[in-house]
Design an enzyme around this catalytic site. Sequence first.
Site, short mmCIF file in Angstrom:
data_model
loop_
_atom_site.label_atom_id
_atom_site.label_comp_id
_atom_site.label_asym_id
_atom_site.label_seq_id
_atom_site.Cartn_x
_atom_site.Cartn_y
_atom_site.Cartn_z
N ASP A 1 0.83 -1.22 0.00
CA ASP A 1 0.00 0.00 0.00
C ASP A 1 0.86 1.27 0.00
O ASP A 1 1.99 1.26 0.47
CB ASP A 1 -0.92 -0.02 1.24
CG ASP A 1 -2.07 0.96 1.11
OD1 ASP A 1 -2.41 1.35 -0.03
OD2 ASP A 1 -2.64 1.35 2.15
N GLY A 2 0.28 2.34 -0.53
CA GLY A 2 0.92 3.66 -0.45
C GLY A 2 1.50 4.17 -1.76
O GLY A 2 2.15 5.23 -1.77
N ARG B 1 -0.10 7.74 -2.62
CA ARG B 1 0.35 8.80 -1.71
C ARG B 1 1.84 9.12 -1.92
O ARG B 1 2.24 10.27 -1.92
CB ARG B 1 0.11 8.39 -0.25
CG ARG B 1 -1.29 8.65 0.22
CD ARG B 1 -1.58 7.94 1.51
NE ARG B 1 -1.77 6.51 1.30
CZ ARG B 1 -1.84 5.62 2.28
NH1 ARG B 1 -1.67 5.99 3.53
NH2 ARG B 1 -2.07 4.35 1.99
N GLU C 1 -12.45 -4.44 -4.45
CA GLU C 1 -12.90 -3.06 -4.20
C GLU C 1 -12.15 -2.05 -5.06
O GLU C 1 -12.67 -0.96 -5.35
CB GLU C 1 -12.73 -2.70 -2.71
CG GLU C 1 -13.70 -3.39 -1.77
CD GLU C 1 -13.38 -4.86 -1.47
OE1 GLU C 1 -12.22 -5.27 -1.71
OE2 GLU C 1 -14.28 -5.58 -1.04
N ASN C 2 -10.94 -2.40 -5.50
CA ASN C 2 -10.18 -1.47 -6.33
C ASN C 2 -10.81 -1.24 -7.71
O ASN C 2 -10.47 -0.29 -8.41
CB ASN C 2 -8.73 -1.96 -6.51
CG ASN C 2 -7.87 -1.83 -5.27
OD1 ASN C 2 -6.96 -2.62 -5.02
ND2 ASN C 2 -8.12 -0.80 -4.45
N ARG D 1 -12.07 2.30 -8.47
CA ARG D 1 -11.18 3.44 -8.74
C ARG D 1 -11.45 4.01 -10.14
O ARG D 1 -12.10 3.35 -10.95
CB ARG D 1 -9.72 2.99 -8.63
CG ARG D 1 -9.36 2.63 -7.21
CD ARG D 1 -7.87 2.52 -7.04
NE ARG D 1 -7.57 2.21 -5.64
CZ ARG D 1 -6.38 2.27 -5.11
NH1 ARG D 1 -5.34 2.60 -5.87
NH2 ARG D 1 -6.19 1.99 -3.84
N ILE E 1 -7.07 -4.62 7.38
CA ILE E 1 -6.87 -5.83 6.57
C ILE E 1 -7.37 -5.64 5.14
O ILE E 1 -6.91 -6.33 4.22
CB ILE E 1 -7.61 -7.03 7.25
CG1 ILE E 1 -7.10 -7.26 8.68
CG2 ILE E 1 -7.48 -8.31 6.43
CD1 ILE E 1 -5.66 -7.68 8.79
N SER E 2 -8.34 -4.73 4.94
CA SER E 2 -8.87 -4.45 3.60
C SER E 2 -9.25 -5.71 2.82
O SER E 2 -8.93 -5.83 1.63
CB SER E 2 -7.89 -3.58 2.79
OG SER E 2 -7.66 -2.35 3.44
N GLU F 1 0.85 -13.14 12.57
CA GLU F 1 1.42 -12.00 13.29
C GLU F 1 1.35 -10.80 12.34
O GLU F 1 1.77 -10.91 11.19
CB GLU F 1 2.88 -12.27 13.68
CG GLU F 1 3.05 -13.40 14.67
CD GLU F 1 2.46 -13.07 16.04
OE1 GLU F 1 2.52 -11.90 16.45
OE2 GLU F 1 1.93 -14.00 16.69
C1 IPE Z 1 -5.57 -2.75 -0.36
O1 IPE Z 1 -5.19 -1.43 -0.52
C2 IPE Z 1 -5.47 -3.47 -1.65
C3 IPE Z 1 -4.14 -3.56 -2.25
C4 IPE Z 1 -3.01 -3.19 -1.72
C5 IPE Z 1 -4.10 -4.15 -3.55
P1 IPE Z 1 -6.25 -0.25 -0.65
O2 IPE Z 1 -5.44 1.00 -0.69
O3 IPE Z 1 -7.16 -0.47 -1.79
O4 IPE Z 1 -7.08 -0.37 0.70
P2 IPE Z 1 -8.06 0.64 1.41
O5 IPE Z 1 -9.17 0.91 0.44
O6 IPE Z 1 -7.29 1.88 1.71
O7 IPE Z 1 -8.50 -0.06 2.64
C1 IPE Z 2 -1.52 0.22 -3.42
O1 IPE Z 2 -1.31 1.59 -3.39
C2 IPE Z 2 -1.74 -0.32 -4.81
C3 IPE Z 2 -3.13 -0.70 -5.11
C4 IPE Z 2 -4.12 -0.70 -4.26
C5 IPE Z 2 -3.41 -1.09 -6.46
P1 IPE Z 2 -2.52 2.61 -3.43
O2 IPE Z 2 -2.84 2.90 -4.85
O3 IPE Z 2 -3.64 2.14 -2.60
O4 IPE Z 2 -1.86 3.89 -2.78
P2 IPE Z 2 -2.52 4.86 -1.71
O5 IPE Z 2 -2.99 4.02 -0.57
O6 IPE Z 2 -3.64 5.56 -2.40
O7 IPE Z 2 -1.42 5.76 -1.34
MG MG Z 3 -4.12 2.35 -0.63
#
Ligand code: IPE
Ligand code: IPE
Ligand code: MG
Length: 240
Positions: A13-14, A17, A60-61, A64, A188-189, A200
């Site tokens: 994640d991230g 951002r 859920e992605n 986007r 956990i998403s 853990e």
């Molecule tokens: C979880 O990340 C899914 C992946 C890393 C692929 P998200 O960034 O989509 O999760 P939420 O929506 O912030 O919980």
């Molecule tokens: C994780 O990074 C990758 C996917 C979920 C595909 P994000 O795209 O969720 O990045 P943030 O959380 O918006 O920073």
């Molecule tokens: Mg994210």
Amino acid sequence: MEKEIKHIAIIMDGNGRWAQQHGKERIFGHLKGVDSARDVVKGANALHIPYLTLYAFSTENWNRPTEEVNYLFELMAETFLKEIENLIRDNIRVVFSGRIDTLPEATKKVILDTIEKSAHCTGTTVNVAISYSGRAELADTAKQIARQVAEGKLNPEEIDEQTICQNLYHPEIPDVDLMIRTAGDQRISNFLLWQLAYAELFFTPVMWPEFRREHLAEIIEQFSHRERRFGKTGEQVRSH
Ligand code: IPE
Ligand code: IPE
Ligand code: MG
């Protein structure tokens, strides 16, 4: 003594951002995230970790913006096409979890090809979760079990935890020992809900595009100091 680790799972994640912090479009973060994934996969293989699950795209992605979703699937196709020879050379096997049928045709084709070409590899198995969610997996598992009942192959009274394990996307992959989420959020998403039962959990502020095998090694070191009790008392665990 090193605790044995069979399965590490990572919520990468991230990306978005991180890119925005650097004044760039979100997709630039996804592109950079590929370098992290490559390095962590190699690191896990060097450490002889049998299974590594990477959360790449959740069900859920799909919500986007279309351009970001399309970019991600193109990037995945391009990445596996480019990396397959290196993966095989490193003896890394790739499998996927998720509703692969919902993916664009080109991405699906590269995925099926990657599975087939790396099937003989005996190093780390990398399980890439795409169009994946824990609840969707459990719903698909329930459907499969129901079919066996309908066909008269299974008595409902005999359904137990093992029946569920045997009908997950990858019954051969053991429960998660250690779960990592990058970028600071502590949730956990909808990741491996069943398999995380006794994992853990580790949350690091490091953004995925900056995460490297050294970060993984540091978390494994912390993991080795955790006491996993599985319901027992600390005294019981330590007397073994
Ligand atoms: C979880 O990340 C899914 C992946 C890393 C692929 P998200 O960034 O989509 O999760 P939420 O929506 O912030 O919980
Ligand atoms: C994780 O990074 C990758 C996917 C979920 C595909 P994000 O795209 O969720 O990045 P943030 O959380 O918006 O920073
Ligand atoms: Mg994210």
